[in-house]
Design a protein around this motif. Structure first.
Motif, mmCIF file in Angstrom:
data_model
loop_
_atom_site.group_PDB
_atom_site.id
_atom_site.type_symbol
_atom_site.label_atom_id
_atom_site.label_comp_id
_atom_site.label_asym_id
_atom_site.label_seq_id
_atom_site.Cartn_x
_atom_site.Cartn_y
_atom_site.Cartn_z
ATOM 1 N N LEU A 155 0.820 -1.211 0.000
ATOM 2 C CA LEU A 155 0.000 0.000 0.000
ATOM 3 C C LEU A 155 0.853 1.260 0.000
ATOM 4 O O LEU A 155 0.508 2.269 -0.621
ATOM 5 C CB LEU A 155 -0.931 0.007 1.222
ATOM 6 N N ALA A 156 1.995 1.176 0.682
ATOM 7 C CA ALA A 156 2.844 2.353 0.806
ATOM 8 C C ALA A 156 3.758 2.565 -0.394
ATOM 9 O O ALA A 156 4.176 3.704 -0.667
ATOM 10 C CB ALA A 156 3.689 2.250 2.079
ATOM 11 N N SER A 157 4.072 1.487 -1.131
ATOM 12 C CA SER A 157 5.117 1.615 -2.141
ATOM 13 C C SER A 157 4.726 1.208 -3.556
ATOM 14 O O SER A 157 5.458 1.517 -4.504
ATOM 15 C CB SER A 157 6.338 0.777 -1.718
ATOM 16 N N VAL A 158 3.600 0.517 -3.732
ATOM 17 C CA VAL A 158 3.222 0.033 -5.063
ATOM 18 C C VAL A 158 2.053 0.855 -5.581
ATOM 19 O O VAL A 158 0.998 0.927 -4.949
ATOM 20 C CB VAL A 158 2.844 -1.462 -5.028
ATOM 21 N N ARG A 159 2.259 1.452 -6.732
ATOM 22 C CA ARG A 159 1.223 2.293 -7.326
ATOM 23 C C ARG A 159 0.013 1.464 -7.723
ATOM 24 O O ARG A 159 0.132 0.379 -8.287
ATOM 25 C CB ARG A 159 1.802 3.003 -8.547
ATOM 26 N N ASN A 160 -1.176 1.988 -7.414
ATOM 27 C CA ASN A 160 -2.473 1.393 -7.756
ATOM 28 C C ASN A 160 -2.801 0.134 -6.947
ATOM 29 O O ASN A 160 -3.828 -0.510 -7.213
ATOM 30 C CB ASN A 160 -2.565 1.052 -9.250
ATOM 31 N N PHE A 161 -1.967 -0.226 -5.986
ATOM 32 C CA PHE A 161 -2.281 -1.408 -5.192
ATOM 33 C C PHE A 161 -3.532 -1.180 -4.341
ATOM 34 O O PHE A 161 -4.242 -2.132 -4.012
ATOM 35 C CB PHE A 161 -1.099 -1.794 -4.291
ATOM 36 N N ASP A 162 -3.775 0.074 -3.973
ATOM 37 C CA ASP A 162 -4.944 0.390 -3.145
ATOM 38 C C ASP A 162 -6.217 0.549 -3.960
ATOM 39 O O ASP A 162 -7.273 0.892 -3.411
ATOM 40 C CB ASP A 162 -4.687 1.656 -2.329
#
Length: 355
Positions: A44-51
């Motif tokens: 959630l903090a480091s991967v784009r679009n994971f959220d």
């Protein structure tokens, strides 16, 4: 009469003298759940679009067949057996669903027949293991090839892609107002049923007894053969159901559907804390293991990591899980032996001072 515990000198559960919080929190299952939470937080903090809600939807859709088949696979491995044919049964069920739908049968009828085919395939595995007496590893390696060969032979290299739109839409639908796919509802119901059966019934206790010591379980009155046969039937039926869902999800019936899925299922089950040597495991750890592998793979794909690297990471996780379990068991045996030696020395010293 010989009791079960008298025959289990080296493969028994740890004493329950520890505080309850340690028995609950300091377990492999809790460690996997904690690792899953760490992976989610980092992603959630480091991967784009994971959220993104779409990420959650696709993640749960992809792992749903694995979650379904992992339920009976957990029970099978707890009894010190294995079923490597599950992915081939998924493919066979998928082909039967496509062929029967193409022949004009109503889809619900085609789906029921496909699940029955999976059940019969599981019963065939169970017959060879429990009646003929063959090792489950050898049997299911053979039926892995047999069921896959039948699936490919029935449909060849072609694919069936025409299915009733209302059913494919249902397979891809979410629970209203959430990113959670509808398939999670039947999975949740089945997970509760399997959890109650495994952890709160005499049948579940018999599975652990069989995994710990098959001969002692037999002498204590457990019908080992019938129990294992039922587990393989469950595995076949669940694989058939997963095959129907797989077909609808991708609108595609092919003989090579789900190729390699058996390795993902077994990896998740072992990662979730089930001992490959039988007699140990819990469903909540297995579910966490499936979600951990799925979440890690989803995050890495979004980060641009190739599938080959993801497979390597999954393999390393599995090896570490199995090795760590063996190391912990070895350390426990050494600690128990050391305590026994100390008690023996104290008893001998007491005897020498008090003749």
């Amino acid at each position: 009469m010989t009791t079960l515990t008298e025959n289990l000198p080296t493969r028994d559960y740890r004493a329950h003298a520890r505080p309850a919080w340690r028995r609950v929190l300091l377990t492999r299952e809790s460690a996997i759940i904690a690792l899953l939470l760490i992976v989610v937080i980092v992603a959630l903090a480091s991967v784009r679009n994971f959220d993104s809600p779409l990420t959650v939807t696709y993640l749960l859709r992809d792992v749903a067949p694995i979650l379904l088949i992992a339920l009976p696979m957990t029970l099978i491995i707890i009894t010190e057996e294995i079923d490597l044919s599950v992915a081939s049964i998924v493919g066979l069920s998928s082909v039967m669903t496509g062929l029967l739908t193409q022949a004009g049968l109503p889809f619900p009828v085609a789906a029921v027949v496909a699940i029955l085919v999976g059940t019969v395939a599981g019963a065939f595995n169970g017959f060879l293991v429990t009646v003929v007496g063959l090792p489950s590893l050898a049997v299911t390696i053979g039926t892995l090839a047999l069921f896959r060969g039948i699936a490919v032979g029935l449909l060849g290299t072609t694919a069936i892609t025409e299915f009733p739109e209302e059913w494919t839409d249902l397979a891809k639908a979410n629970i209203p107002g959430t990113p959670i796919p509808v398939i999670i509802v039947p999975f949740a119901v089945l997970a509760i049923v399997f959890a109650v059966m495994l952890h709160f019934t005499p049948f579940g206790r018999s599975l652990y007894a069989i995994g710990l010591n098959k001969e002692a379980a037999q002498f204590s009155g457990i019908d080992v053969g019938r129990t294992k046969f039922l587990l393989f039937v469950m595995s076949g039926a669940m694989s058939g159901f997963a095959g129907v869902y797989f077909t609808l999800l991708y609108s595609n019936a092919r003989g090579d559907n789900a190729t390699g899925m058996e390795l993902q299922i077994i990896a998740a089950v072992l990662l979730g804390g089930v001992s490959i040597f039988g007699g140990r495991g819990a469903l909540h750890g297995v579910i966490a293991g499936v979600l951990l592998i799925g979440t890690l793979g989803s995050a890495l794909r979004l980060a641009g990591v190739t599938s080959d690297i993801i497979n390597v990471i999954t393999g390393v996780l599995l090896i570490v899980s199995v090795v760590s379990a063996s190391v912990l068991a070895w350390l426990h045996r050494r600690r128990v032996a050391a305590v026994g030696r100390r008690k023996g020395r104290r008893s001998a010293a007491a005897a020498s001072t008090n003749p």
